[in-house]
Design a protein around this motif. Structure first.
Motif: not given
Length: 335
Positions: A222-227, A282-287
């Motif tokens: 989900i983190w990849k999707e939203i970022s 970006k996924a980990e950073r958004t998380r």
């Protein structure tokens, strides 16, 4: 504590009186918009409805670039502490709450940040509540509200012909002790304004459930999707009143050690000396950003690390909305 009033035509006189004993830092208007700085004339103080500066007033206590010490002739010297006490006049409740939250990071006896603490101990916060919420704000859903009192020494409510002041601390009571006492009519009018300031459609976020759902989603796609659309520009964190990431650099030419704002949204922020980066995309950073606000801070302080100021919502260049992101991940609303 006794509530006070200042008639609107006497506000400048009151501020001028405070300036004899305090440095007054307040919002002023310029070509770049509203920003906080030390004023030399009470007429410089400006309030424009429920507007707040884009640039967060956390910079009063945590400057964007701050000299920690200077090295000269084999010894070092620290900057002088503020000589006079300060009144931070005109903070909004979301920003005053942010200072209260950042105190849990910088102003704890066992882990005291001297630079933050010296500024905070010299400052009184006189905050102004918002009679109506700003369009991107959601402070009333994350534990505070347009008249939230955390972090303030005095809370001000604007009435038709006067300002109603509620001292919240001993320092606030001392500051206002010579002002006229409020009458029952003033108190009644202030309560009505405060009650009507929240948006009826907003509901209180269930922080404990959001916390739980975020941990459950920690290792999901989900983190990849939203970022996907995030630019990694850092606007959301630089303009956030509670983000406090910083870097420390030695400016050799100036013989100074300097602390500068940084952001977990930058690609190399977490990169280690070995070259390994635990947040490579970006996924980990958004998380990290969302978990910090709605999981880690809740774990540590039982409070959201987001004050609902809405800056990141209003100023993101690709229109990412942290409320929508949290709801997509958890299925729980932040309205």
């Amino acid at each position: 504590m006794t509530s006070k009033v200042i008639k609107k035509d006497a506000l400048n006189k009151t501020i001028t009186g405070w300036m004899r004993s305090y440095d007054v830092i307040a919002p002023v208007s310029s070509k770049e918009g509203i920003h906080f700085r030390k004023i030399s004339d009470a007429k410089e103080f400006t309030l424009q409805g429920n507007q707040k500066p884009n640039y967060p007033p956390k910079s009063i206590f945590l400057p964007q670039s701050e000299v920690l010490f200077e090295i000269k002739d084999g010894s070092y010297s620290m900057p002088e502490a503020p000589k006079r006490r300060q009144i931070i006049l005109g903070m909004r409740s979301c920003d005053a709450r942010a200072a209260w939250l950042l105190d849990t990071v910088f102003n704890q006896a066992e882990e005291l940040d001297l630079y933050w603490a010296r500024k905070r101990e010299k400052a009184l916060v006189v905050s102004f509540g918002c009679a109506s919420m700003c369009s991107s704000g959601f402070c009333d859903t994350v534990g505070s509200g347009p008249f939230g009192k955390e972090g303030s020494d005095v809370m001000v409510t604007e009435l038709d012909e006067a300002y109603y002041l509620e001292p919240l601390t001993e320092a606030g009571e001392k500051l206002t002790e010579k002002l006229d006492n409020a009458e029952s009519g003033h108190s009644k009018a202030a309560k009505e304004i405060q009650k009507s300031s929240v948006v009826k459609e907003h509901t209180q976020a269930d922080l404990s459930k959001i916390n739980e759902k975020l941990y459950e989603a920690f290792d999901t796609p989900i983190w990849k999707e939203i970022s996907e659309s995030c630019l990694g520009c850092g606007v959301c964190t630089y303009l956030c009143p509670t983000c406090f990431c910083f870097d420390i650099v030695d400016e050799v030419d100036r013989s100074e050690r300097v602390r500068n704002w940084d952001t977990c949204m930058f690609r190399i922020y977490s990169q280690e000396a070995s070259g390994h980066n635990p947040r490579p995309s970006k996924a980990e950073r958004t998380r990290q950003r969302i978990m910090h606000k709605f999981a880690y801070w809740v774990d540590n302080e039982k409070a959201s690390g987001c004050t609902g100021c809405g800056r990141c919502v209003a100023l993101c260049p690709v229109n990412l909305d942290i409320r929508e992101m949290v709801q997509v991940i958890t299925g729980l609303p932040i309205q």
